[in-house]
Each structure stands twice: as structure tokens, then as C-alpha cells.
Write a protein that holds these residues in place. Structure first.
Motif, short mmCIF file in Angstrom:
data_model
loop_
_atom_site.label_atom_id
_atom_site.label_comp_id
_atom_site.label_asym_id
_atom_site.label_seq_id
_atom_site.Cartn_x
_atom_site.Cartn_y
_atom_site.Cartn_z
N UNK A 23 42.10 109.39 24.42
CA UNK A 23 42.42 108.84 23.11
C UNK A 23 43.40 107.68 23.21
N UNK A 24 44.35 107.77 24.11
CA UNK A 24 45.30 106.67 24.31
C UNK A 24 44.56 105.41 24.79
N UNK A 25 43.66 105.57 25.76
CA UNK A 25 42.97 104.42 26.34
C UNK A 25 41.94 103.83 25.38
N UNK A 26 41.37 104.66 24.51
CA UNK A 26 40.37 104.15 23.57
C UNK A 26 41.00 103.64 22.28
N UNK A 27 42.30 104.00 22.06
CA UNK A 27 42.96 103.58 20.84
C UNK A 27 42.57 104.39 19.63
N UNK A 28 41.96 105.52 19.86
CA UNK A 28 41.52 106.37 18.75
C UNK A 28 42.42 107.60 18.63
N UNK A 29 42.61 108.02 17.38
CA UNK A 29 43.40 109.22 17.13
C UNK A 29 44.88 108.95 17.04
N UNK A 55 33.95 105.63 29.62
CA UNK A 55 34.58 105.00 28.47
C UNK A 55 33.55 104.68 27.39
N UNK A 56 32.34 104.29 27.81
CA UNK A 56 31.29 104.02 26.83
C UNK A 56 30.95 105.26 26.03
N UNK A 57 30.90 106.41 26.73
CA UNK A 57 30.62 107.66 26.03
C UNK A 57 31.73 108.01 25.05
N UNK A 58 32.98 107.73 25.46
CA UNK A 58 34.12 108.08 24.61
C UNK A 58 34.27 107.16 23.42
N UNK A 59 33.98 105.87 23.61
CA UNK A 59 34.24 104.89 22.55
C UNK A 59 32.99 104.45 21.80
#
Length: 334
Positions: A23-29, A55-59
Motif C-alpha cells: 500500500x505504501x508503494x502503490x500510494x493506496x490506502x 505491482x501491476x496486479x496490486x495497482x
């Protein structure tokens, strides 16, 4: 070989869960400041590079932008226009997470492969370098729900309102060139344009004609290719047909260079005998004497703007028309 640092390694060092790192790396949450700082410090300490697939799966994003070329491959290598636009795209991506994916297609089957990739989310956006050379790809992209930026117009300009367009005003550029000729006392201009039906070629002819009414005479406008050889062939044809001219308004610098070289070989002085004006302002204009008076298009800037618009569309910006300024550069040929 050192083992690859994983997201679990980052989580262990930061004393948080893998989900928190993600979440930190994707900027979400919503993540507390302390945990954010701990994760970022761990990333720096371990020199962690996120796996792009994970990362593609996460974002839901790939950080890839397709750059499509549908002209024959030899045009890509021989026409400086495409390399300059591509240079601008690369410069625009500098300092971002995005990478370009170059795709080439000249047949319907090849375009279908690109359309299939677009529909499955293989890249976040697509920049099309040659939308006028189309075998159905544009129609497929229109239904793919993918941000698309066209560098120039397709033949059917109003057919794809969901696409952004970044282009230089060819009509204005041609009017600048023709108006300059008029101010220099040119009475008998001839146009040597590019491929008939190509939007850029047609727009340039339109601009020239808005200044010189006699260019509506068919024998004073020649269509062909964009290369030096095409310029030379066109001038040979004009002289064989006995068509009198005191200025050549050329659809590209390469056409102009070919025309100049042919005229010089025939003993015609440039610009005293015939004035010649090009279009584009690439290296061809100044590669040999005389240097070509030409309409300068900001091709590198077009590439940068195309990527900027594509990345903004990824973030939710609506499609739009983005027009770049052109200027006339006076040199030795006119």
C-alpha cells in the motif's frame, strides 16, 4: 550472485506486513506516517526494486505505454519525423516509472494483435505515430477503454472523439511558407507534396492554396512520396512537361533536398533561379548547401506532449485536441 530482495524482506526490516509495504508503494490506502517512513527507509536500505508484474496486479497498472507505428518499417528508419517524435516520448518518460513498448504493424492481422493486447490491459496507454495508415486498429482501440493519443490526424478526423490528438498545424505552416514566397515576389509556385490522401499532405496543399489561387490548377500540385528521390522525380517531370515555376513549395525537407540537388545538377541556381521551401526542419534542412528555408515543426515537443497527455488520461483527464505552434525558418534556399 546475491539473492533478489523481496517485498517480504522489506516488510521484515520495516516491521510491517507485506500488505502495508504494497500500500505504501502503490500510494493506496491510509498508512500512518511512521509506517510510511519505515517502509521507505527499508526500501532504500535494501535497494528494493518492485517486481513489475506484482505491482501491476496490486495497482491495476503496468507502467507501460505502447508506441505504435503502422507505416512500413523503412519509413520509420528513413523519415526523421518518427525518430524525433520517439525521442520526445523517451524524454517525456525520463524520471517516471513508465516504459515504452514499441509495436509495429502494417497489415490487419498485425493490427489485430495490438488490439488484443490493448483489450487485455497489457499497457496503460497507447501513442499512435501514424494514425492515417490504418486497417481497423483505430476502431478496435475505440472500444478498448484505453487512453489513446494520436500524433496527427486519422483520415476520418471526427470519427474518434475518445482519442486525444497532438499535432502541428500543417495548414498554418503552409500559409506561412506561401505568404513568405508572396512577399519575395514569387509569381509561379508549384507544390511537391507527399502521399495523396495523407492528412498532413492534404493540409499543406490546402494552406498553400489559401495564399496562391493558381495552385488550384492540377498541374501545379504534384503528389508522391516524402523522400529525396521523390523530389528529384517531381522536378524532372515538371521540366519534361514544360511547366514554368519560380518556387517549389515542398511537403518535406527531404523532398526539398531532392528537388534542390536535381536543379543544381541542371545548372539552376538556388535561390536566384528557383526558390525552394521545405517542411519539418529536421537535419536534412542543414545537412548540405544550400541550407533549406523550411517550416519548423516541434517534433520532439510533440513526442513529449503526447506522453504527457497519455499519462494525464491514465489519471482520468478527458480526451482533447492539442495544437503545437509552427514557425518559418529563413535560410539560403528562399
Amino acid at each position: 550472485m546475491m539473492p533478489r530482495v523481496t517485498i517480504q524482506d522489506v516488510a521484515n526490516l520495516a516491521k510491517v506486513t507485506k500488505g502495508t509495504v504494497s500500500r505504501v508503494l502503490s500510494g493506496k490506502g491510509q498508512i500512518s506516517k511512521d509506517k510510511q517512513e519505515a517502509v521507505l527507509a527499508a526500501v532504500e536500505t535494501l535497494n528494493y526494486i518492485p517486481n513489475r508484474r506484482a505491482r501491476a496486479l496490486a495497482t491495476g497498472r503496468t507502467a507501460a505505454v505502447a508506441v505504435v507505428m503502422t507505416e512500413p518499417m523503412e519509413h520509420f528508419f528513413h523519415d526523421p519525423t518518427f525518430s524525433l517524435i520517439l525521442k520526445g516520448i523517451y524524454e517525456g518518460m525520463d524520471g517516471t516509472d513508465y516504459l515504452p513498448v514499441l509495436l509495429h504493424a502494417t497489415a490487419p492481422a498485425e493490427e489485430k494483435k495490438i488490439a488484443d493486447l490493448a483489450s487485455t490491459g497489457s499497457f496503460d496507454a497507447l501513442i499512435h505515430l501514424s494514425p492515417w495508415a490504418d486497417h481497423g486498429l483505430l476502431a478496435s482501440l475505440a472500444t478498448a477503454k484505453l487512453p489513446v493519443v494520436l500524433c496527427g490526424f486519422p483520415v476520418e478526423r471526427s470519427a474518434y472523439p475518445e482519442f486525444s490528438v497532438v499535432y502541428s498545424d500543417d495548414v498554418l505552416g503552409a500559409k506561412l511558407a506561401a505568404s513568405y514566397c508572396l512577399s519575395q515576389g514569387v509569381k509561379k509556385p508549384v507544390v511537391i507534396s507527399g502521399e495523396e490522401g495523407n492528412p498532413a499532405a492534404e493540409d499543406r496543399v490546402k494552406g498553400y492554396r489559401e495564399v496562391y489561387a493558381q495552385l488550384h490548377e492540377e498541374n501545379r500540385v504534384l503528389y508522391g512520396g516524402w523522400a529525396e528521390a521523390d523530389g528529384a522525380l517531381a522536378v524532372a517531370h515538371l521540366r519534361e512537361q514544360g511547366i514554368d515555376f519560380d518556387c517549389l513549395l515542398c511537403g518535406s525537407d527531404r523532398i526539398a533536398r531532392g528537388a534542390i540537388n536535381y536543379l543544381l545538377s541542371e545548372g539552376v541556381k538556388i535561390p536566384a533561379g528557383v526558390k525552394v521551401i521545405g517542411f519539418d526542419d529536421n537535419d536534412t534542412a542543414t545537412s548540405s548547401a544550400p541550407h533549406i528555408t523550411t517550416v519548423a515543426q516541434p517534433m520532439v515537443e510533440q513526442g513529449k506532449r503526447a506522453f504527457q497527455v497519455a499519462s494525464e488520461m491514465v489519471e482520468g483527464e478527458v480526451a482533447g485536441l492539442h495544437t503545437l505552434d509552427v514557425v518559418l525558418k529563413e535560410r539560403e534556399s528562399a
